[in-house]
Every structure is written in structure tokens, then in C-alpha cells.
Motif scaffolding. Sequence first.
Motif, PDB file in Angstrom:
ATOM      1  N   GLU A  84     -10.392 -19.635  19.145  1.00 38.88           N
ATOM      2  CA  GLU A  84     -11.273 -19.164  18.278  1.00 38.88           C
ATOM      3  C   GLU A  84     -12.489 -18.186  19.277  1.00 38.88           C
ATOM      4  O   GLU A  84     -12.861 -17.300  18.749  1.00 38.88           O
ATOM      5  N   LYS A  85     -12.649 -18.563  20.565  1.00 40.90           N
ATOM      6  CA  LYS A  85     -13.219 -17.632  21.327  1.00 40.90           C
ATOM      7  C   LYS A  85     -12.807 -16.448  21.570  1.00 40.90           C
ATOM      8  O   LYS A  85     -13.273 -15.320  21.504  1.00 40.90           O
ATOM      9  N   TYR A 130     -13.053 -14.413  18.371  1.00 39.60           N
ATOM     10  CA  TYR A 130     -14.756 -14.049  18.447  1.00 39.60           C
ATOM     11  C   TYR A 130     -14.913 -12.946  19.164  1.00 39.60           C
ATOM     12  O   TYR A 130     -15.642 -11.926  18.640  1.00 39.60           O
ATOM     13  N   GLN A 178     -13.554  -9.981  17.506  1.00 36.54           N
ATOM     14  CA  GLN A 178     -14.413  -9.433  16.245  1.00 36.54           C
ATOM     15  C   GLN A 178     -15.788  -8.994  16.795  1.00 36.54           C
ATOM     16  O   GLN A 178     -16.046  -7.770  16.260  1.00 36.54           O
ATOM     17  N   GLN A 206     -24.191 -12.583   8.911  1.00 34.18           N
ATOM     18  CA  GLN A 206     -23.729 -13.721   9.924  1.00 34.18           C
ATOM     19  C   GLN A 206     -24.619 -14.807  10.234  1.00 34.18           C
ATOM     20  O   GLN A 206     -24.376 -15.935  10.047  1.00 34.18           O
ATOM     21  N   MET A 233     -16.051 -18.596  10.058  1.00 32.83           N
ATOM     22  CA  MET A 233     -15.438 -17.504  10.778  1.00 32.83           C
ATOM     23  C   MET A 233     -14.532 -16.760  10.078  1.00 32.83           C
ATOM     24  O   MET A 233     -14.426 -15.641  10.162  1.00 32.83           O
ATOM     25  N   HIS A 259     -16.170 -14.175   7.881  1.00 29.95           N
ATOM     26  CA  HIS A 259     -16.556 -12.813   8.817  1.00 29.95           C
ATOM     27  C   HIS A 259     -15.482 -12.204   9.148  1.00 29.95           C
ATOM     28  O   HIS A 259     -15.801 -11.026   9.020  1.00 29.95           O
TER      29      HIS A 259
END
Length: 123
Positions: free
Chosen positions: A17-18, A21, A24, A43, A58, A61
Motif C-alpha cells: 500500500e505504501k 501510495y 499515487q 482526500q 484508498m 482515491h
Amino acid sequence: MSDFFNDYFNIKKIMEEKREYKKQVARIKALPEEYQYVFDKIQGYMFGLAGGSGYDIMKIHFELLDLFETAVAEGKHVLEVTGNNVAAFCDELLRNAQTWTENRREKLNSDIMKKFKKENDLK
């Protein structure tokens, strides 16, 4: 509740996920300034309402970012995408996400139904 802890303590998932991100963030920075501003505001609004682990937010997003990138490519102004009521736009995006608002609604209804069920059982 166990899903929350499985996600929260899953180091492999957290690292993935990091990485996602960070990708992103780079994509957001490539957007025009007005899109970056609106994305940042949306956000913040959504994270304030996120329930559970926040992973479903997430996902929203990422989908919003796809939508914004498409709109930029089509030459649209950001408010052509969101409309003037950006909060309502966000609420629509959050419709299927787990939020604290939804948790509070469920608890309210549950508490009331339990109370009246108990009263009906006594009669």
C-alpha cells in the motif's frame, strides 16, 4: 473487526500500500494545480470519514485519480467533473465505502431496535 487487525498488522500489505501510495502521489503532482487542490481537499474530507483500515478509501482515491487524469486529457475544468457541490460528489463516491458515519448510523439503529425489542418482549 478481525479484518481490520488482519489488514493493520499485515506488513506485506502495508508495504504494498505504501508503494502504491507513493505512485499515487507522483500522479497527483502531475495533475494541473486546480486538480491537485481539489484532490487534496477531497482526500482530507474522505480520510476524516474513513472507517476500518481505510483501504477502501484508498481504492476510491485511485479511481478518482483515474477520473481526474481522464478529465485533464479531455480538457475539462475540475468543477466540470465534481460539480459545484464537491461534498455531495464525495458523499456519492463514499456510498459503498465503510465510513464512521455509516458505523454511527448502524449503531444508532441497532441501539434503538434493541431497546424496543426488549420492551416488546416484556409485554
